[in-house]
Design a protein around this motif. Structure first.
Motif, PDB file in Angstrom:
ATOM      1  N   ALA A   1       0.839  -1.197   0.000  1.00 14.52           N
ATOM      2  CA  ALA A   1       0.000   0.000   0.000  1.00 14.52           C
ATOM      3  C   ALA A   1       0.877   1.250   0.000  1.00 14.52           C
ATOM      4  CB  ALA A   1      -0.910  -0.001   1.217  1.00 14.52           C
ATOM      5  N   GLY A   2       0.394   2.303  -0.659  1.00 11.30           N
ATOM      6  CA  GLY A   2       1.068   3.589  -0.631  1.00 11.30           C
ATOM      7  C   GLY A   2       2.064   3.831  -1.739  1.00 11.30           C
ATOM      8  N   LEU A   3       2.146   2.926  -2.706  1.00 11.25           N
ATOM      9  CA  LEU A   3       3.093   3.105  -3.798  1.00 11.25           C
ATOM     10  C   LEU A   3       2.489   3.812  -5.007  1.00 11.25           C
ATOM     11  CD1 LEU A   3       4.858  -0.395  -3.798  1.00 11.25           C
ATOM     12  CD2 LEU A   3       5.687   1.737  -2.783  1.00 11.25           C
ATOM     13  N   ASP A   4       1.184   4.056  -4.974  1.00 15.18           N
ATOM     14  CA  ASP A   4       0.522   4.661  -6.133  1.00 15.18           C
ATOM     15  C   ASP A   4       0.307   6.156  -5.921  1.00 15.18           C
ATOM     16  OD1 ASP A   4      -1.268   4.444  -4.085  1.00 15.18           O
ATOM     17  OD2 ASP A   4      -2.885   3.581  -5.274  1.00 15.18           O
ATOM     18  N   GLY A   5      -0.395   6.781  -6.875  1.00 15.21           N
ATOM     19  CA  GLY A   5      -0.705   8.205  -6.781  1.00 15.21           C
ATOM     20  C   GLY A   5       0.427   9.120  -7.201  1.00 15.21           C
ATOM     21  N   LEU A   6       1.454   8.588  -7.846  1.00 10.51           N
ATOM     22  CA  LEU A   6       2.583   9.392  -8.315  1.00 10.51           C
ATOM     23  C   LEU A   6       2.404   9.728  -9.784  1.00 10.51           C
ATOM     24  CD1 LEU A   6       5.396   7.323  -6.556  1.00 10.51           C
ATOM     25  CD2 LEU A   6       4.201   9.329  -5.686  1.00 10.51           C
ATOM     26  N   THR A   7       3.313  10.539 -10.331  1.00 11.54           N
ATOM     27  CA  THR A   7       3.245  10.902 -11.737  1.00 11.54           C
ATOM     28  C   THR A   7       3.618   9.695 -12.601  1.00 11.54           C
ATOM     29  OG1 THR A   7       3.872  13.172 -11.205  1.00 11.54           O
ATOM     30  CG2 THR A   7       4.098  12.484 -13.505  1.00 11.54           C
ATOM     31  N   PRO A   8       2.780   9.344 -13.589  1.00 15.74           N
ATOM     32  CA  PRO A   8       3.075   8.169 -14.427  1.00 15.74           C
ATOM     33  C   PRO A   8       4.372   8.322 -15.220  1.00 15.74           C
ATOM     34  CG  PRO A   8       0.777   8.841 -14.656  1.00 15.74           C
ATOM     35  CD  PRO A   8       1.473   9.945 -13.910  1.00 15.74           C
ATOM     36  N   ASP A   9       5.022   7.189 -15.455  1.00 15.55           N
ATOM     37  CA  ASP A   9       6.214   7.116 -16.311  1.00 15.55           C
ATOM     38  C   ASP A   9       7.249   8.181 -15.949  1.00 15.55           C
ATOM     39  OD1 ASP A   9       5.215   4.959 -17.872  1.00 15.55           O
ATOM     40  OD2 ASP A   9       3.968   6.358 -18.987  1.00 15.55           O
ATOM     41  N   SER A  10       7.591   8.245 -14.688  1.00 13.49           N
ATOM     42  CA  SER A  10       8.488   9.287 -14.194  1.00 13.49           C
ATOM     43  C   SER A  10       9.589   8.709 -13.326  1.00 13.49           C
ATOM     44  CB  SER A  10       7.697  10.326 -13.391  1.00 13.49           C
ATOM     45  OG  SER A  10       6.716  10.953 -14.190  1.00 13.49           O
ATOM     46  N   VAL A  11      10.633   9.511 -13.154  1.00 15.36           N
ATOM     47  CA  VAL A  11      11.753   9.150 -12.292  1.00 15.36           C
ATOM     48  C   VAL A  11      11.869  10.200 -11.194  1.00 15.36           C
ATOM     49  CG1 VAL A  11      14.229   8.710 -12.152  1.00 15.36           C
ATOM     50  CG2 VAL A  11      12.963   8.054 -14.217  1.00 15.36           C
TER      51      VAL A  11
END
Length: 217
Positions: A60-70
């Motif tokens: 849990a908690g690994l989502d909600g970030l900018t897609p295809d990003s570093v």
């Protein structure tokens, strides 16, 4: 194509962490490392400055970030599979975003600020020049960036990239030390610099005043 997330605000965002304050971590690694997301904005793997890739075990908690990003981060993780180099895995425990904007030319800044910091450590690794600094703070926002002062050509045929740490404390009271993680992304200069060239990084410090450190590209 992966996009690099470059933040230049003070107080980097702590966006993934365990919630149990009493949790005892197993043997872990803590390092500046790239965190990479997939097309859904979920953190999927870590890439070290040496090129080692660790697949992140789902949690849990690994989502909600900018897609295809570093994201350039300071990450605490535990390797769980080291026997097969082709399928390395890790459990991610804690990730903090490092300040890692692409350097800007000096004339693009409205004002130049070089307020002092203390150097805890500074080193070159992979595509980054890394700095752990201690800033004296109280309750105001501090701004950090990197100033590109241009490239000089040396008599021996090499080149020198000249960088300066931008730090605007906005007249904050020097109340207590806060650790700041910064990484200069050197990939911007891949077409300009070559092996054997130099990097001069200048910053204002409490102990030495304006001082410089030299690194080989």
């Amino acid at each position: 194509m992966k996009k690099y997330i470059l933040l230049c605000l003070f107080a980097p965002l702590l966006f993934i962490a365990c919630s149990d304050d009493d949790y005892v971590y197993p043997n872990v690694l803590t390092e500046m490392i790239d965190l990479v997301t997939d097309n859904t904005g979920t953190a999927t793997y870590l890439k070290s400055d040496e090129g080692v890739i660790w697949s992140i075990q789902p949690r849990a908690g690994l989502d909600g970030l900018t897609p295809d990003s570093v994201y350039r981060t300071v990450t605490m993780y535990a390797p769980v599979n080291t026997s097969q180099p082709s399928s390395l895995e890790a459990i991610l425990y804690n990730t903090q975003i490092a300040i890692s904007p692409i350097p800007k030319a000096k004339d693009t800044f409205k004002e130049i600020h070089t307020d002092p910091v203390a150097i805890q450590s500074i080193w070159r690794s992979g595509d980054y020049l890394n700095l752990i600094a201690l800033a004296m703070v109280k309750d105001r926002t501090h701004e950090f960036h990197f100033i590109d002062n241009g490239i000089t050509h040396n008599e021996d045929g090499t080149k020198t990239l000249n960088l300066t740490l931008y730090h605007n404390r906005h007249d904050d009271v020097e109340g207590f030390n806060r650790k700041v993680y910064l990484s200069v992304p050197l990939r911007t200069y891949a077409d300009v610099l070559q092996k054997g060239d130099k990097i001069i990084f200048t910053l204002n410090t409490y102990k030495e005043g304006m001082t410089s450190r030299s690194f080989t590209y």
